[in-house]
Design a protein around this motif. Structure first.
Motif, PDB file in Angstrom:
ATOM      1  N   GLU A 165       0.838  -1.206   0.000  1.00 36.71           N
ATOM      2  CA  GLU A 165       0.000   0.000   0.000  1.00 36.71           C
ATOM      3  C   GLU A 165       0.868   1.250   0.000  1.00 36.71           C
ATOM      4  OE1 GLU A 165      -3.342   0.008  -0.128  1.00 36.71           O
ATOM      5  OE2 GLU A 165      -3.653   2.173   0.102  1.00 36.71           O
ATOM      6  N   GLU A 166       1.874   1.249   0.874  1.00 32.10           N
ATOM      7  CA  GLU A 166       2.792   2.396   0.895  1.00 32.10           C
ATOM      8  C   GLU A 166       3.543   2.498  -0.444  1.00 32.10           C
ATOM      9  OE1 GLU A 166       5.578   2.807   4.186  1.00 32.10           O
ATOM     10  OE2 GLU A 166       4.139   1.742   5.487  1.00 32.10           O
ATOM     11  N   GLY A 167       3.908   1.353  -0.974  1.00 34.93           N
ATOM     12  CA  GLY A 167       4.619   1.332  -2.256  1.00 34.93           C
ATOM     13  C   GLY A 167       3.765   1.903  -3.370  1.00 34.93           C
ATOM     14  N   ARG A 168       2.460   1.596  -3.308  1.00 30.93           N
ATOM     15  CA  ARG A 168       1.546   2.081  -4.352  1.00 30.93           C
ATOM     16  C   ARG A 168       1.406   3.604  -4.265  1.00 30.93           C
ATOM     17  NH1 ARG A 168      -0.190  -0.452  -9.056  1.00 30.93           N
ATOM     18  NH2 ARG A 168      -1.954   0.721  -9.836  1.00 30.93           N
ATOM     19  N   ARG A 169       1.312   4.082  -3.023  1.00 31.68           N
ATOM     20  CA  ARG A 169       1.184   5.538  -2.847  1.00 31.68           C
ATOM     21  C   ARG A 169       2.461   6.244  -3.278  1.00 31.68           C
ATOM     22  NH1 ARG A 169      -3.505   6.936   0.034  1.00 31.68           N
ATOM     23  NH2 ARG A 169      -4.664   4.993   0.470  1.00 31.68           N
ATOM     24  N   VAL A 189       1.552   5.106 -13.349  1.00 35.16           N
ATOM     25  CA  VAL A 189       1.580   4.584 -11.973  1.00 35.16           C
ATOM     26  C   VAL A 189       1.934   3.098 -11.988  1.00 35.16           C
ATOM     27  CG1 VAL A 189       0.168   4.090  -9.923  1.00 35.16           C
ATOM     28  CG2 VAL A 189      -0.022   6.320 -11.077  1.00 35.16           C
ATOM     29  N   ALA A 190       1.368   2.353 -12.931  1.00 35.94           N
ATOM     30  CA  ALA A 190       1.657   0.913 -13.026  1.00 35.94           C
ATOM     31  C   ALA A 190       3.145   0.682 -13.288  1.00 35.94           C
ATOM     32  CB  ALA A 190       0.826   0.283 -14.140  1.00 35.94           C
ATOM     33  N   THR A 191       3.755   1.532 -14.125  1.00 38.24           N
ATOM     34  CA  THR A 191       5.188   1.391 -14.420  1.00 38.24           C
ATOM     35  C   THR A 191       6.036   1.762 -13.214  1.00 38.24           C
ATOM     36  OG1 THR A 191       4.699   1.961 -16.739  1.00 38.24           O
ATOM     37  CG2 THR A 191       7.004   2.084 -16.028  1.00 38.24           C
ATOM     38  N   GLU A 192       5.679   2.862 -12.539  1.00 38.03           N
ATOM     39  CA  GLU A 192       6.414   3.256 -11.330  1.00 38.03           C
ATOM     40  C   GLU A 192       6.294   2.159 -10.265  1.00 38.03           C
ATOM     41  OE1 GLU A 192       8.237   5.839 -11.520  1.00 38.03           O
ATOM     42  OE2 GLU A 192       7.219   7.595 -12.385  1.00 38.03           O
ATOM     43  N   PHE A 193       5.086   1.593 -10.122  1.00 37.56           N
ATOM     44  CA  PHE A 193       4.861   0.569  -9.091  1.00 37.56           C
ATOM     45  C   PHE A 193       5.678  -0.679  -9.393  1.00 37.56           C
ATOM     46  CE2 PHE A 193       2.917  -1.204  -5.508  1.00 37.56           C
ATOM     47  CZ  PHE A 193       2.383  -2.443  -5.781  1.00 37.56           C
ATOM     48  N   LEU A 229      -5.543   1.309  -1.754  1.00 36.39           N
ATOM     49  CA  LEU A 229      -5.129   1.105  -3.145  1.00 36.39           C
ATOM     50  C   LEU A 229      -4.774  -0.355  -3.431  1.00 36.39           C
ATOM     51  CD1 LEU A 229      -2.914   4.276  -3.795  1.00 36.39           C
ATOM     52  CD2 LEU A 229      -5.311   3.887  -4.364  1.00 36.39           C
ATOM     53  N   VAL A 230      -4.294  -1.071  -2.405  1.00 29.74           N
ATOM     54  CA  VAL A 230      -3.906  -2.475  -2.630  1.00 29.74           C
ATOM     55  C   VAL A 230      -4.717  -3.364  -1.673  1.00 29.74           C
ATOM     56  CG1 VAL A 230      -1.997  -4.138  -2.640  1.00 29.74           C
ATOM     57  CG2 VAL A 230      -1.561  -1.732  -3.240  1.00 29.74           C
ATOM     58  N   PRO A 231      -5.808  -3.930  -2.143  1.00 30.50           N
ATOM     59  CA  PRO A 231      -6.668  -4.764  -1.293  1.00 30.50           C
ATOM     60  C   PRO A 231      -5.840  -5.852  -0.605  1.00 30.50           C
ATOM     61  CG  PRO A 231      -7.563  -4.610  -3.524  1.00 30.50           C
ATOM     62  CD  PRO A 231      -6.230  -3.963  -3.546  1.00 30.50           C
ATOM     63  N   GLY A 232      -6.019  -5.960   0.701  1.00 32.88           N
ATOM     64  CA  GLY A 232      -5.297  -6.979   1.458  1.00 32.88           C
ATOM     65  C   GLY A 232      -3.834  -6.621   1.675  1.00 32.88           C
ATOM     66  N   ASN A 233      -3.443  -5.465   1.135  1.00 31.66           N
ATOM     67  CA  ASN A 233      -2.079  -4.975   1.316  1.00 31.66           C
ATOM     68  C   ASN A 233      -1.021  -6.035   0.975  1.00 31.66           C
ATOM     69  OD1 ASN A 233      -0.166  -3.095   1.811  1.00 31.66           O
ATOM     70  ND2 ASN A 233      -0.638  -2.782   3.988  1.00 31.66           N
ATOM     71  N   LYS A 281      -8.506   0.867  -8.889  1.00 30.66           N
ATOM     72  CA  LYS A 281      -8.360   1.642  -7.647  1.00 30.66           C
ATOM     73  C   LYS A 281      -7.521   2.911  -7.914  1.00 30.66           C
ATOM     74  CE  LYS A 281      -9.767  -1.197  -4.055  1.00 30.66           C
ATOM     75  NZ  LYS A 281     -10.501  -0.780  -2.836  1.00 30.66           N
ATOM     76  N   THR A 282      -6.562   2.794  -8.812  1.00 35.13           N
ATOM     77  CA  THR A 282      -5.725   3.970  -9.104  1.00 35.13           C
ATOM     78  C   THR A 282      -6.534   5.032  -9.822  1.00 35.13           C
ATOM     79  OG1 THR A 282      -3.755   2.580  -9.208  1.00 35.13           O
ATOM     80  CG2 THR A 282      -3.611   4.736 -10.281  1.00 35.13           C
ATOM     81  N   ILE A 283      -7.402   4.603 -10.736  1.00 31.24           N
ATOM     82  CA  ILE A 283      -8.287   5.562 -11.409  1.00 31.24           C
ATOM     83  C   ILE A 283      -9.167   6.255 -10.358  1.00 31.24           C
ATOM     84  CG2 ILE A 283     -10.161   5.858 -13.084  1.00 31.24           C
ATOM     85  CD1 ILE A 283      -7.524   5.059 -14.452  1.00 31.24           C
ATOM     86  N   GLY A 284      -9.672   5.454  -9.436  1.00 31.95           N
ATOM     87  CA  GLY A 284     -10.525   6.004  -8.372  1.00 31.95           C
ATOM     88  C   GLY A 284      -9.763   6.970  -7.483  1.00 31.95           C
ATOM     89  N   PHE A 285      -8.481   6.692  -7.285  1.00 32.78           N
ATOM     90  CA  PHE A 285      -7.647   7.570  -6.450  1.00 32.78           C
ATOM     91  C   PHE A 285      -7.411   8.888  -7.168  1.00 32.78           C
ATOM     92  CE2 PHE A 285      -4.972   8.214  -2.874  1.00 32.78           C
ATOM     93  CZ  PHE A 285      -3.829   8.873  -3.301  1.00 32.78           C
TER      94      PHE A 285
END
Lengths: 76, 76, 76, 76, 76, 76
Positions: free
Chosen positions: D15-19, D60-64, F3-7, F27-31
């Motif tokens: 989650e932190e990584g995604r943010r 975002v997908a590429t950064e993640f 952003l990441v279900p279940g982390n 979820k990213t689109i929603g964010f």
């Protein structure tokens, strides 16, 4: 319709690998649009447009990335 | 037509690797549109358009990713 | 024209690596369009367009992917 | 202007990584277009356009992808 | 709706892997637009447009990259 | 907003991994566009456009690449 000529990603050289990348990209277009006459009509549209050629180049670059990794970058 | 100059992805330095990435991208465009006069006509269209240049930059970035991995990132 | 400043992908920190990614992307645009006055004219076109900025961000993300791998993600 | 908050790609959780991935993408846009008022004007253009949002999602997908590899996918 | 036929990325050959890549791409489109009649209407739009076919080819190239890595490039 | 279900990126099967990829993309689109009513308005625009669906498929393919690597391709 065969999508991967020779059913292998392994090539002797980077040059062969690069040509395989172009072939994979083209075979996929053929698989999605099997009508050769339609593809013939479409060719000028992409072959005479800078952005279309660049987008096709992006596909080849991605296919080559896979083939190069498959061949351990021909570090032999 | 040669697609991979020197038939190798291995270069002495990142600078050489970067130039090879640009060359691979350009050679592929030449392979898909072999008519140099058409490419000459197309050049202003992409060289004077921000998005076209960015898209070309994306191809170079992808090719460089492959070449950098091939050279173990020149970690020497 | 130098495409890879310092001729190395290795940086001390992720921040430096990120800036190198932006530099690589920009240097490639400069290599493909060497006329600085043209680039100056193009800048507003991409800097004031959401999709153009996003596309440029995609190039930086791809370059950073390469640089981060080169530096083993600065796991040090 | 700081491009990589905390100057590290390492996070405790996905989650932190995604943010962090979203932050890296946004910081790069800010670096390329430092004028906050321009970015404010641009926001509706991309936030209310499906393709623009998708393109931003691709960054975002590429950064993640990079951040997830940096953290060995939090396999811990 | 099943997104990954056979719930595995492992295939006997590159040819099977390539077809799985096309299937993954298509199944995702079907997941995002479950109405088959809409997809039927959309088909001519992309199957008769060079850039649309190229963009679809890019998705297949990315899916294949994943499947090829999953199968260790069928180096067997 | 999560952003990441279940982390976690770890899933039991490729099918679960594929669904997680779709979820991460959504979820990213929603964010980026938290207003559900706007997203509702935008849905037809992308769900009824071949290129928009393809671009969304590209994001899912990239997210899946990350998740598949995280799960060592479920080679188990």
């Amino acid at each position: 319709m065969e999508l991967v000529p020779g059913n292998s990603l392994l090539t002797a050289t980077p040059e062969e690998g690069r040509r395989l990348a172009v072939t994979l990209a083209r075979k996929t277009i053929g698989f999605m649009q099997p009508d050769a006459s339609v593809r013939e009509v479409l060719r000028p549209a992409y072959a005479n447009d800078a952005d279309s050629l660049t987008a096709a180049g992006q596909v080849v670059a991605t296919e080559f990335q896979t083939i190069a990794a498959a061949n351990d970058y021909w570090r032999g």
